[in-house]
Scaffold this motif. Structure first.
Motif, mmCIF file in Angstrom:
data_model
loop_
_atom_site.group_PDB
_atom_site.id
_atom_site.type_symbol
_atom_site.label_atom_id
_atom_site.label_comp_id
_atom_site.label_asym_id
_atom_site.label_seq_id
_atom_site.Cartn_x
_atom_site.Cartn_y
_atom_site.Cartn_z
ATOM 1 N N TRP A 1 0.810 -1.207 0.000
ATOM 2 C CA TRP A 1 0.000 0.000 0.000
ATOM 3 C C TRP A 1 0.847 1.262 0.000
ATOM 4 O O TRP A 1 0.397 2.318 -0.475
ATOM 5 N N ARG B 1 3.633 1.690 -1.727
ATOM 6 C CA ARG B 1 3.980 1.954 -3.139
ATOM 7 C C ARG B 1 2.752 2.395 -3.932
ATOM 8 O O ARG B 1 2.839 3.281 -4.789
ATOM 9 N N ARG B 2 1.606 1.812 -3.630
ATOM 10 C CA ARG B 2 0.384 2.223 -4.329
ATOM 11 C C ARG B 2 0.033 3.668 -4.022
ATOM 12 O O ARG B 2 -0.375 4.425 -4.922
ATOM 13 N N ALA B 3 0.167 4.044 -2.760
ATOM 14 C CA ALA B 3 -0.128 5.431 -2.385
ATOM 15 C C ALA B 3 0.826 6.398 -3.073
ATOM 16 O O ALA B 3 0.421 7.487 -3.519
#
Length: 244
Positions: A116, A118-120
């Protein structure tokens, strides 16, 4: 000025080369010491961080006006909608900067973060790019698209690269310890710094009546530095010179 030993006897070429070789070996030993290497890498890490952070902050500052124009959607200047539009870009940028700041610490200690994170980071970067270039794509201006694409893309690349760079710099410290055969600082026993009296005692213990006291000989038997060796040799020569 001609190099001399403790008894003011000029040194020959071989003796001077021997002193130079000993000094070079001592210097190289300190330059390749794991702690010295780690300190130099830490300085490089600090320089890399400062330059990357400067580039990221400047890139985000460049996108602020375009994101505000996208969010205000032609609202009158100083209206409530126009003022609220200025909040959008800092909201996204602060989240991105918080993630990068956290990764600065985790990368230093090589701690893996969850998916999460890296996704953010990608979401904030993509959102910044889209809002910054939307008007340019709508107008169909290639020059404007390129102009407003470069800063967000630089921020995106820098955000990804800075994490890898920190991780590799941390690995470099570990490689330095491995090549030098060193152990982590917590496992290395503390070593008391040798004083002048310690070197003099070592030289005194190694001296015999058939030894000609010189700086090179002192360096060889005590391992002291080139600058300290003449003092030790002179002190020892004064001591033994008064003996029967």
């Amino acid at each position: 000025m001609t190099a001399q030993d403790a008894r003011h006897v000029p040194l020959n070429t071989a003796q001077k080369l021997a002193q130079d070789a000993a000094e070079a070996a001592e210097t190289r030993a300190y330059l390749t010491h794991p702690d010295v290497v780690a300190l130099r890498i830490e300085r490089v890490r600090s320089q890399v961080d400062r330059m990357c952070w400067a580039g990221i902050v400047l890139g985000l500052a460049f996108t602020m006006t375009n994101v505000q124009g996208f969010a205000s959607a032609g609202s009158p200047a100083w209206s409530l909608a126009w003022l609220a539009a200025w909040v959008l870009d800092p909201t996204v940028s602060l989240v991105l900067l918080a993630i990068l700041r956290a990764e600065q610490v985790t990368a230093r200690y090589q701690v893996q973060t969850g998916p999460w994170v890296r996704r953010a980071k990608w979401l904030t970067l993509v959102a910044t790019y889209v809002m910054n270039t939307w008007a340019s794509y709508a107008a169909g201006s290639l020059a404007s698209i390129v102009l407003h694409s470069v800063p967000p893309l630089v921020v995106f690349v820098a955000a990804e690269a800075i994490t890898d760079l920190r991780d590799k710099l941390t690995e470099a410290v570990g490689v330095a310890y491995s090549e030098a055969g060193g152990r982590p600082a917590a496992e290395r026993p503390a070593v008391r710094r040798k004083l002048f009296a310690d070197y003099l005692e070592d030289a005194r213990s190694a001296w015999t009546s058939d030894v000609v006291i010189s700086s090179g000989w002192v360096r060889e038997v005590t391992g002291c530095s080139r600058g300290l060796a003449p003092r030790v040799a002179r002190a020892l020569a004064d001591e033994v010179g008064g003996r029967p």
